[in-house]
Design an enzyme around this catalytic site. Structure first.
Site, PDB file in Angstrom:
ATOM      1  N   ARG A 235       0.867  -1.158  -0.060  1.00  0.00           N
ATOM      2  CA  ARG A 235       0.067  -0.220   0.045  1.00  0.00           C
ATOM      3  C   ARG A 235       0.736   1.217  -0.164  1.00  0.00           C
ATOM      4  O   ARG A 235       1.892   1.259   0.747  1.00  0.00           O
ATOM      5  CB  ARG A 235      -1.142  -0.046   1.318  1.00  0.00           C
ATOM      6  CG  ARG A 235      -2.224  -0.914   1.044  1.00  0.00           C
ATOM      7  CD  ARG A 235      -3.126  -0.431  -0.031  1.00  0.00           C
ATOM      8  NE  ARG A 235      -4.154  -1.124  -0.242  1.00  0.00           N
ATOM      9  CZ  ARG A 235      -4.531  -1.996  -1.075  1.00  0.00           C
ATOM     10  NH1 ARG A 235      -3.474  -2.231  -1.936  1.00  0.00           N
ATOM     11  NH2 ARG A 235      -5.738  -2.663  -1.349  1.00  0.00           N
ATOM     12  N   GLU A 264      -3.707   7.883  -5.664  1.00  0.00           N
ATOM     13  CA  GLU A 264      -3.805   7.435  -7.096  1.00  0.00           C
ATOM     14  C   GLU A 264      -5.008   8.013  -7.684  1.00  0.00           C
ATOM     15  O   GLU A 264      -6.086   7.912  -7.093  1.00  0.00           O
ATOM     16  CB  GLU A 264      -3.697   6.014  -7.063  1.00  0.00           C
ATOM     17  CG  GLU A 264      -2.499   5.352  -6.345  1.00  0.00           C
ATOM     18  CD  GLU A 264      -2.496   3.931  -6.247  1.00  0.00           C
ATOM     19  OE1 GLU A 264      -3.782   3.108  -6.764  1.00  0.00           O
ATOM     20  OE2 GLU A 264      -1.683   3.171  -5.926  1.00  0.00           O
ATOM     21  N   HIS A 283      -0.337   0.468 -10.381  1.00  0.00           N
ATOM     22  CA  HIS A 283      -1.247  -0.383  -9.477  1.00  0.00           C
ATOM     23  C   HIS A 283      -1.722  -1.567 -10.200  1.00  0.00           C
ATOM     24  O   HIS A 283      -2.958  -1.977  -9.869  1.00  0.00           O
ATOM     25  CB  HIS A 283      -2.445   0.404  -8.802  1.00  0.00           C
ATOM     26  CG  HIS A 283      -2.862  -0.217  -7.388  1.00  0.00           C
ATOM     27  ND1 HIS A 283      -3.362   0.362  -6.377  1.00  0.00           N
ATOM     28  CD2 HIS A 283      -2.833  -1.474  -6.931  1.00  0.00           C
ATOM     29  CE1 HIS A 283      -3.672  -0.279  -5.284  1.00  0.00           C
ATOM     30  NE2 HIS A 283      -3.335  -1.437  -5.816  1.00  0.00           N
TER      31      HIS A 283
END
Length: 320
Positions: A235, A264, A283
């Site tokens: 994370r 993000e 991601h």
């Protein structure tokens, strides 16, 4: 005190539960959920029906936080955003989708390690300049990778690296015995962790985001490293970006690969694009597929039907 450990709902309650699905789920997934549960699926209506509810989706509608929810199955592996959105309904089971994410993330990590050993970034830069210059290559075998997080993802990463003769060290919250895939396991925050960080060529984070892991990788941890490369597939908010930038600039971190960020997506002017010797990916190291959702939900359903807590249950108190 509310039970947060992930106990399965009572059989009678689940028998009466209506199956609600998020609008974005693929039709093939919805059909599979209907087959597994033996009941028709309903898309989330404007007003949630009375009675117990089993919900499959990405986010929990606020209308289901009032006690009608008996089970939520997330189509994602991470549940930090879900739990941060509001109080979790008392007694509601939360399960998640992992699928082959461990395998995908492990290959991602190994891919970047091999790219470093084969001087891929340097060869790419030379190609862009039209330069022919022989560059050294090294083996991953024999070097040490420290993996923070020894759960499903961390163990998969360690197993693949160990198969390539990388020495693997796991860092976990609580002390314990040996774990599959790891040559050594140490407790977080002690002298043994600092010793292994100093010896590592790679440091990999697979940590979830909890109150204990926010800003986990800060100045003290980066200072303990001696030129390691840092890979974050956990994370983004577990990393203090100021501390990471300082470590990259003073050389205690050789390079960084960041698949996750605190915010993000980053804008075009975001500082992450200017971090030295850093690659940011979108991601995408461990995307879940539709078949992952179906496979993991069915495994959870079978466990609940037998009165067992599913292996993919989340302790909503701990956040993982």
């Amino acid at each position: 005190m509310a039970d947060t450990s992930g106990a399965p709902p009572e059989a009678g309650l689940l028998d009466r539960a209506r199956l609600l699905t998020a609008p974005g789920l693929d039709a093939s997934v919805v059909r599979a959920l209907e087959r597994i549960t033996g009941r028709p699926a309903e898309h989330t209506p404007g007003s949630v029906p009375e009675g117990p509810v089993l919900y499959v989706g990405d986010t929990l509608p606020d209308a289901l936080r009032d006690g009608r929810l008996v089970w939520f199955h997330s189509v994602y592996a991470g549940t930090d955003a879900l739990l941060a959105a509001g109080p979790w309904p008392d007694g509601a089971l939360l399960t998640r989708t992992v699928g082959r994410m461990g395998e995908r993330i492990a290959q991602y990590v190994l891919g970047w390690m091999l790219a470093e050993c084969q001087s891929v970034p340097e060869h790419t830069a030379q190609h862009a300049r039209g330069v022919w210059h022989r560059l050294p290559s090294t083996l991953v075998a024999g070097d040490t990778a420290v993996v923070h997080g020894t759960g499903h993802i961390g163990s998969a990463v360690a197993a693949l690296l160990r198969a390539c003769s990388v020495r693997t060290v796991g860092v976990r919250r609580t002390p314990g015995g040996p774990l599959p895939g790891f040559d050594r396991v140490v407790a977080v925050g002690g002298a043994e962790e600092a010793e292994e960080l100093a010896a590592a060529r790679w440091v990999v984070s697979t940590l979830p985001l909890t109150g204990a892991t926010e800003g986990f990788f800060g100045g003290r941890r980066f200072a303990a490293m001696r030129g390691a490369s840092f890979v974050n597939v956990g994370r983004g908010a577990s990393v203090d970006l100021d501390a990471l930038e300082a470590a990259l600039r003073d050389g205690t971190i050789r390079r960084a690969v960041l698949d996750v960020l605190p915010d993000e997506p980053p804008g075009p002017d975001d500082r992450v694009w200017r971090l030295p010797r850093t690659v940011v990916t979108s991601h995408s190291a461990g995307l879940t597929a539709d078949e992952d959702v179906v496979t993991d939900f069915e495994a959870c359903w079978d466990a609940v039907a037998q009165g067992r807590t599913p292996a993919l249950a989340v302790d909503t108190g701990r956040g993982y």
